[in-house]
Design a protein around this motif. Structure first.
Motif, mmCIF file in Angstrom:
data_model
loop_
_atom_site.group_PDB
_atom_site.id
_atom_site.type_symbol
_atom_site.label_atom_id
_atom_site.label_comp_id
_atom_site.label_asym_id
_atom_site.label_seq_id
_atom_site.Cartn_x
_atom_site.Cartn_y
_atom_site.Cartn_z
ATOM 1 N N ILE A 11 0.836 -1.199 0.000
ATOM 2 C CA ILE A 11 0.000 0.000 0.000
ATOM 3 C C ILE A 11 0.877 1.258 0.000
ATOM 4 O O ILE A 11 1.863 1.343 0.724
ATOM 5 C CB ILE A 11 -0.934 0.025 1.221
ATOM 6 N N HIS A 12 0.523 2.197 -0.862
ATOM 7 C CA HIS A 12 1.157 3.516 -0.889
ATOM 8 C C HIS A 12 0.040 4.548 -0.720
ATOM 9 O O HIS A 12 -1.142 4.195 -0.748
ATOM 10 C CB HIS A 12 1.870 3.757 -2.219
ATOM 11 N N SER A 13 0.406 5.803 -0.591
ATOM 12 C CA SER A 13 -0.630 6.817 -0.482
ATOM 13 C C SER A 13 -0.143 8.112 -1.104
ATOM 14 O O SER A 13 0.949 8.588 -0.787
ATOM 15 C CB SER A 13 -0.998 7.037 0.991
ATOM 16 N N TYR A 66 4.105 13.379 -2.404
ATOM 17 C CA TYR A 66 4.873 12.272 -1.842
ATOM 18 C C TYR A 66 4.012 11.171 -1.272
ATOM 19 O O TYR A 66 2.809 11.316 -1.100
ATOM 20 C CB TYR A 66 5.948 12.737 -0.882
ATOM 21 N N CYS A 67 4.701 10.047 -1.030
ATOM 22 C CA CYS A 67 4.021 8.867 -0.491
ATOM 23 C C CYS A 67 3.882 9.065 1.005
ATOM 24 O O CYS A 67 4.843 9.379 1.693
ATOM 25 C CB CYS A 67 4.838 7.628 -0.798
ATOM 26 N N THR A 68 2.692 8.891 1.515
ATOM 27 C CA THR A 68 2.457 9.134 2.933
ATOM 28 C C THR A 68 2.006 7.870 3.649
ATOM 29 O O THR A 68 1.366 7.917 4.678
ATOM 30 C CB THR A 68 1.493 10.326 3.113
ATOM 31 N N GLU A 69 2.371 6.716 3.066
ATOM 32 C CA GLU A 69 2.104 5.434 3.724
ATOM 33 C C GLU A 69 3.442 4.712 3.757
ATOM 34 O O GLU A 69 4.040 4.481 2.703
ATOM 35 C CB GLU A 69 1.091 4.623 2.894
ATOM 36 N N TYR A 70 3.920 4.370 4.966
ATOM 37 C CA TYR A 70 5.238 3.751 5.054
ATOM 38 C C TYR A 70 5.268 2.459 4.236
ATOM 39 O O TYR A 70 4.479 1.560 4.467
ATOM 40 C CB TYR A 70 5.617 3.480 6.514
ATOM 41 N N CYS A 71 6.173 2.404 3.240
ATOM 42 C CA CYS A 71 6.111 1.312 2.263
ATOM 43 C C CYS A 71 7.438 0.622 2.052
ATOM 44 O O CYS A 71 7.639 -0.043 1.044
ATOM 45 C CB CYS A 71 5.548 1.837 0.948
ATOM 46 N N GLY A 72 8.371 0.754 2.984
ATOM 47 C CA GLY A 72 9.637 0.033 2.860
ATOM 48 C C GLY A 72 10.835 0.967 2.810
ATOM 49 O O GLY A 72 10.721 2.167 3.036
ATOM 50 N N ASP A 105 12.796 2.686 0.780
ATOM 51 C CA ASP A 105 12.927 3.982 0.118
ATOM 52 C C ASP A 105 11.628 4.785 0.128
ATOM 53 O O ASP A 105 11.405 5.640 -0.735
ATOM 54 C CB ASP A 105 13.442 3.798 -1.318
ATOM 55 N N HIS A 106 10.780 4.510 1.126
ATOM 56 C CA HIS A 106 9.525 5.258 1.263
ATOM 57 C C HIS A 106 9.759 6.761 1.199
ATOM 58 O O HIS A 106 9.046 7.487 0.507
ATOM 59 C CB HIS A 106 8.863 4.860 2.586
ATOM 60 N N SER A 107 10.795 7.220 1.911
ATOM 61 C CA SER A 107 11.022 8.669 1.991
ATOM 62 C C SER A 107 11.495 9.249 0.662
ATOM 63 O O SER A 107 11.510 10.460 0.485
ATOM 64 C CB SER A 107 12.037 8.985 3.091
ATOM 65 N N LEU A 108 11.916 8.385 -0.260
ATOM 66 C CA LEU A 108 12.381 8.889 -1.564
ATOM 67 C C LEU A 108 11.293 8.767 -2.616
ATOM 68 O O LEU A 108 11.507 9.060 -3.789
ATOM 69 C CB LEU A 108 13.608 8.099 -2.023
ATOM 70 N N MET A 109 10.106 8.314 -2.211
ATOM 71 C CA MET A 109 9.036 8.078 -3.187
ATOM 72 C C MET A 109 8.299 9.400 -3.436
ATOM 73 O O MET A 109 7.204 9.637 -2.949
ATOM 74 C CB MET A 109 8.082 7.001 -2.656
ATOM 75 N N LEU A 110 8.985 10.266 -4.193
ATOM 76 C CA LEU A 110 8.487 11.619 -4.417
ATOM 77 C C LEU A 110 8.131 11.823 -5.876
ATOM 78 O O LEU A 110 8.586 11.076 -6.740
ATOM 79 C CB LEU A 110 9.577 12.630 -4.055
HETATM 80 CU CU1 CUA Z 1 5.162 4.338 -1.129
HETATM 81 CU CU2 CUA Z 1 5.625 5.044 1.101
#
Ligand code: CUA
Length: 346
Positions: A170-172, A211-217, A219-224
């Motif tokens: 899941i991403h957001s 940005y992605c606001t669902e912790y997804c692994g 590189d979550h913080s780089l999912m921009l």
């Molecule tokens: Cu995709 Cu966090």
């Protein structure tokens, strides 16, 4: 500048991108943003006022009625109809106001407007955003896939049709300047609409952040991704066509960019094994397959592994990859991957 610093540091984002915002918030760039902020402020100030009143009264009474010589303990009254009605009815009215305001804006956020709404397909995966544009001023019969760039026209309503591949998580999607967010869930389609009424260039910025606001692994913080707002359809179409054309990139750069966006969650370029084999030194090597056969890594092997990853599995690695395609530029993409892999030969 204070606002830039506070928000930039808080969100961990480039400071310049917060241009046009207030101390607390990014700019109000969609037609629901002001309503969301109003609702937030309303609830915040109600909480602050009651917090101060209640804590103030508690402290005041603690001091005023403290135990001390010459003062006799009084029996607490058990009932006061007027007081009880007041502390029930006033909060009830305030809560109904909060309910009314938030319901109004919630319905505005979830109900696409009547009239023309342009659809953009969104695929969220570990760890990038792919936007697929078609029709609406673009040459017909073609999909325009752009990784990491959402292009919009000012004042046009858009509907995101969002999904995540079946084997992903899941991403957001969150666009702070628009005050909207929506989850992307494997195997289902979620929708999110918005209309940009302001553009980043109004405040001297280049793009808004997504940005992605669902912790997804990892590189979550780089999912921009970057949100661009164009002034008209012609400008928008030109930008989409340019961004989607990966053949304009030098093959090695193209391959590296494809690797960064699509491959690096499972492959490394430093020799460390990951979910899949490292690309370092892979070109030209003889790999042992699960069934014991040996295959030399060349153009044919790479092409097959990209399009049908399950066809040949390197011994010791899971059959975990999904087939990779890049719209009608898959060949151009594979050319880039091969060129990049050759540079990693050792
Ligand atoms: Cu995709 Cu966090």
């Amino acid at each position: 500048m204070m606002a830039d610093l506070a928000l930039g540091n808080f969100a961990g984002l480039p400071l310049a991108q917060q241009a046009g915002g207030s101390f607390w918030f990014p700019p109000q760039a969609s037609d629901v943003a002001a309503g969301v902020d109003f609702t937030y402020d309303l609830i915040l100030w109600l909480c602050i006022i009651f917090f101060v009143l209640i804590c103030g009264a508690t402290l005041y009474f603690m001091v005023k009625y403290r135990k001390r010589p010459g003062h006799k303990e009084e029996v607490t009254s058990t009932h006061n109809t007027k007081l009880e009605l007041a502390w029930s009815i006033i909060p009830l009215i305030l809560l109904m106001v909060v309910f009314g305001v938030s319901t109004y804006w919630y319905l505005r956020i979830v109900t696409p407007p009547s009239g023309e709404v342009v659809e953009v397909e969104v695929t969220a995966k570990q760890w990038n955003w792919t936007f697929t544009y078609r029709g609406d001023g673009l040459p017909a019969g073609k999909n325009y896939m752009v990784v990491g760039e959402l292009h919009l026209v000012r004042d046009q309503a858009y509907q995101m049709v969002m999904t995540t591949p079946q084997n992903d998580v899941i991403h957001s999607m969150f666009i702070p300047a628009f005050r909207v967010k929506q989850d992307c869930v494997p195997g289902r389609y979620n929708k999110l609409w918005f209309r940009a009424i302001k553009a980043p260039q109004d405040d001297g910025a280049e793009y808004y952040d997504l940005y992605c606001t669902e912790y997804c692994g990892n590189d979550h913080s780089l999912m921009l991704a970057k949100v661009f707002v164009h002034e008209n359809k012609a400008e928008w179409a030109a930008a989409v066509i340019e961004a989607a054309d990966i053949s304009r990139l030098d093959p090695v750069d193209r391959g590296k960019s494809i690797f960064d966006q699509n491959c690096k969650s499972c492959h490394t370029v430093n020799g460390d094994p990951s979910t899949g084999p490292s690309w370092k030194g892979m070109w030209g090597r003889e790999e042992v397959m699960e069934d014991g056969t040996k295959v030399t890594v060349d153009e044919n092997y790479v092409r097959e592994s990209v399009l049908q990853p399950a066809a040949k599995i390197v011994k010791g690695y899971p059959n975990a990859m999904t087939p990779f395609t890049w719209g009608d530029q898959t060949d151009v993409a594979i050319e880039g991957i091969v060129a990049y892999m050759k540079t990693l030969k050792d």
